[in-house]
Write a protein that holds these residues in place. Sequence first.
Motif, PDB file in Angstrom:
ATOM      1  N   GLY A  53       0.780  -1.231   0.000  1.00 16.80           N
ATOM      2  CA  GLY A  53       0.000   0.000   0.000  1.00 16.80           C
ATOM      3  C   GLY A  53       0.810   1.279   0.000  1.00 16.80           C
ATOM      4  O   GLY A  53       0.257   2.363   0.025  1.00 16.80           O
ATOM      5  N   VAL A  54       2.129   1.186  -0.045  1.00 22.92           N
ATOM      6  CA  VAL A  54       2.989   2.365   0.056  1.00 22.92           C
ATOM      7  C   VAL A  54       3.530   2.740  -1.321  1.00 22.92           C
ATOM      8  O   VAL A  54       3.993   1.890  -2.075  1.00 22.92           O
ATOM      9  CB  VAL A  54       4.168   2.082   1.028  1.00 22.92           C
ATOM     10  N   ASP A  55       3.467   4.038  -1.615  1.00 23.07           N
ATOM     11  CA  ASP A  55       4.012   4.532  -2.882  1.00 23.07           C
ATOM     12  C   ASP A  55       5.338   5.263  -2.702  1.00 23.07           C
ATOM     13  O   ASP A  55       6.126   5.358  -3.631  1.00 23.07           O
ATOM     14  CB  ASP A  55       3.010   5.477  -3.553  1.00 23.07           C
ATOM     15  N   CYS A  56       5.587   5.771  -1.516  1.00 24.17           N
ATOM     16  CA  CYS A  56       6.803   6.526  -1.227  1.00 24.17           C
ATOM     17  C   CYS A  56       8.018   5.585  -1.246  1.00 24.17           C
ATOM     18  O   CYS A  56       8.035   4.562  -0.560  1.00 24.17           O
ATOM     19  CB  CYS A  56       6.664   7.198   0.135  1.00 24.17           C
ATOM     20  N   LYS A  57       9.037   5.943  -2.017  1.00 22.21           N
ATOM     21  CA  LYS A  57      10.233   5.110  -2.137  1.00 22.21           C
ATOM     22  C   LYS A  57      10.975   4.959  -0.815  1.00 22.21           C
ATOM     23  O   LYS A  57      11.490   3.888  -0.504  1.00 22.21           O
ATOM     24  CB  LYS A  57      11.187   5.686  -3.188  1.00 22.21           C
ATOM     25  N   LYS A  59       9.704   5.156   2.290  1.00 23.35           N
ATOM     26  CA  LYS A  59       8.932   4.264   3.168  1.00 23.35           C
ATOM     27  C   LYS A  59       9.054   2.815   2.705  1.00 23.35           C
ATOM     28  O   LYS A  59       9.150   1.903   3.524  1.00 23.35           O
ATOM     29  CB  LYS A  59       7.456   4.669   3.189  1.00 23.35           C
ATOM     30  N   LYS A  60       9.026   2.613   1.381  1.00 24.06           N
ATOM     31  CA  LYS A  60       9.172   1.255   0.846  1.00 24.06           C
ATOM     32  C   LYS A  60      10.513   0.657   1.242  1.00 24.06           C
ATOM     33  O   LYS A  60      10.589  -0.503   1.630  1.00 24.06           O
ATOM     34  CB  LYS A  60       9.050   1.275  -0.680  1.00 24.06           C
ATOM     35  N   GLN A  61      11.566   1.436   1.148  1.00 22.22           N
ATOM     36  CA  GLN A  61      12.900   0.952   1.510  1.00 22.22           C
ATOM     37  C   GLN A  61      12.967   0.640   2.998  1.00 22.22           C
ATOM     38  O   GLN A  61      13.561  -0.363   3.398  1.00 22.22           O
ATOM     39  CB  GLN A  61      13.974   1.975   1.123  1.00 22.22           C
ATOM     40  N   GLN A  62      12.359   1.481   3.825  1.00 18.70           N
ATOM     41  CA  GLN A  62      12.334   1.222   5.264  1.00 18.70           C
ATOM     42  C   GLN A  62      11.590  -0.075   5.568  1.00 18.70           C
ATOM     43  O   GLN A  62      12.024  -0.873   6.402  1.00 18.70           O
ATOM     44  CB  GLN A  62      11.674   2.390   6.002  1.00 18.70           C
ATOM     45  N   LEU A  63      10.470  -0.290   4.895  1.00 18.80           N
ATOM     46  CA  LEU A  63       9.706  -1.518   5.108  1.00 18.80           C
ATOM     47  C   LEU A  63      10.482  -2.746   4.642  1.00 18.80           C
ATOM     48  O   LEU A  63      10.445  -3.793   5.287  1.00 18.80           O
ATOM     49  CB  LEU A  63       8.359  -1.438   4.393  1.00 18.80           C
ATOM     50  N   LYS A  64      11.194  -2.621   3.522  1.00 18.95           N
ATOM     51  CA  LYS A  64      11.993  -3.741   3.031  1.00 18.95           C
ATOM     52  C   LYS A  64      13.117  -4.083   4.008  1.00 18.95           C
ATOM     53  O   LYS A  64      13.412  -5.251   4.237  1.00 18.95           O
ATOM     54  CB  LYS A  64      12.569  -3.421   1.650  1.00 18.95           C
ATOM     55  N   THR A  65      13.729  -3.060   4.580  1.00 15.50           N
ATOM     56  CA  THR A  65      14.775  -3.278   5.579  1.00 15.50           C
ATOM     57  C   THR A  65      14.199  -3.977   6.803  1.00 15.50           C
ATOM     58  O   THR A  65      14.784  -4.945   7.315  1.00 15.50           O
ATOM     59  CB  THR A  65      15.409  -1.930   5.994  1.00 15.50           C
ATOM     60  N   LEU A  66      13.043  -3.516   7.269  1.00 22.65           N
ATOM     61  CA  LEU A  66      12.383  -4.141   8.410  1.00 22.65           C
ATOM     62  C   LEU A  66      11.981  -5.576   8.085  1.00 22.65           C
ATOM     63  O   LEU A  66      12.118  -6.475   8.914  1.00 22.65           O
ATOM     64  CB  LEU A  66      11.169  -3.312   8.812  1.00 22.65           C
ATOM     65  N   LEU A  67      11.531  -5.796   6.877  1.00 23.59           N
ATOM     66  CA  LEU A  67      11.132  -7.125   6.427  1.00 23.59           C
ATOM     67  C   LEU A  67      12.320  -8.093   6.447  1.00 23.59           C
ATOM     68  O   LEU A  67      12.220  -9.198   6.981  1.00 23.59           O
ATOM     69  CB  LEU A  67      10.536  -7.033   5.026  1.00 23.59           C
ATOM     70  N   LYS A  68      13.448  -7.662   5.917  1.00 26.40           N
ATOM     71  CA  LYS A  68      14.649  -8.514   5.907  1.00 26.40           C
ATOM     72  C   LYS A  68      15.126  -8.821   7.321  1.00 26.40           C
ATOM     73  O   LYS A  68      15.496  -9.960   7.622  1.00 26.40           O
ATOM     74  CB  LYS A  68      15.771  -7.831   5.117  1.00 26.40           C
ATOM     75  N   SER A  69      15.109  -7.829   8.175  1.00 26.37           N
ATOM     76  CA  SER A  69      15.529  -8.044   9.561  1.00 26.37           C
ATOM     77  C   SER A  69      14.588  -8.994  10.285  1.00 26.37           C
ATOM     78  O   SER A  69      15.027  -9.831  11.073  1.00 26.37           O
ATOM     79  CB  SER A  69      15.582  -6.714  10.314  1.00 26.37           C
ATOM     80  N   THR A  70      13.306  -8.878   9.991  1.00 21.86           N
ATOM     81  CA  THR A  70      12.322  -9.754  10.619  1.00 21.86           C
ATOM     82  C   THR A  70      12.501 -11.192  10.165  1.00 21.86           C
ATOM     83  O   THR A  70      12.457 -12.121  10.979  1.00 21.86           O
ATOM     84  CB  THR A  70      10.897  -9.262  10.304  1.00 21.86           C
ATOM     85  N   VAL A  71      12.743 -11.395   8.889  1.00 19.31           N
ATOM     86  CA  VAL A  71      12.964 -12.746   8.367  1.00 19.31           C
ATOM     87  C   VAL A  71      14.207 -13.361   9.002  1.00 19.31           C
ATOM     88  O   VAL A  71      14.205 -14.534   9.395  1.00 19.31           O
ATOM     89  CB  VAL A  71      13.075 -12.722   6.822  1.00 19.31           C
ATOM     90  N   THR A  72      15.258 -12.571   9.129  1.00 13.95           N
ATOM     91  CA  THR A  72      16.484 -13.056   9.759  1.00 13.95           C
ATOM     92  C   THR A  72      16.238 -13.422  11.220  1.00 13.95           C
ATOM     93  O   THR A  72      16.696 -14.467  11.696  1.00 13.95           O
ATOM     94  CB  THR A  72      17.588 -11.984   9.669  1.00 13.95           C
ATOM     95  N   GLU A  73      15.491 -12.586  11.923  1.00 11.20           N
ATOM     96  CA  GLU A  73      15.190 -12.859  13.332  1.00 11.20           C
ATOM     97  C   GLU A  73      14.336 -14.119  13.470  1.00 11.20           C
ATOM     98  O   GLU A  73      14.559 -14.925  14.375  1.00 11.20           O
ATOM     99  CB  GLU A  73      14.464 -11.655  13.956  1.00 11.20           C
ATOM    100  N   ILE A  74      13.383 -14.314  12.572  1.00 12.10           N
ATOM    101  CA  ILE A  74      12.546 -15.517  12.602  1.00 12.10           C
ATOM    102  C   ILE A  74      13.404 -16.764  12.435  1.00 12.10           C
ATOM    103  O   ILE A  74      13.237 -17.743  13.164  1.00 12.10           O
ATOM    104  CB  ILE A  74      11.438 -15.457  11.532  1.00 12.10           C
TER     105      ILE A  74
END
Length: 84
Positions: A53-57, A59-74
Amino acid sequence: MRIFRYFRFLNSGPMPLAQLDDIYDKAISKLPVATRLEYCRRMLHRCKFDLHGVDCKIKKQQLKTLLKSTVTEISKLEEQAELK
């Protein structure tokens, strides 16, 4: 020498989730592994949902960073859960 630092930064893994998420750092990280794992799985689903739902580049990059960190933590938490 500065160039090597830059490339080392690009090749480094994702930041630890505790550095990106204050709630995880201050509260969740002190709970049992199963609870931390459930929190991370919910975080993963929220990030994926928000990413669509995000169009801002930025914000998208921040979410991708959070996503990668979350996958690693899992993956780390799943390994800990298997060892117990």
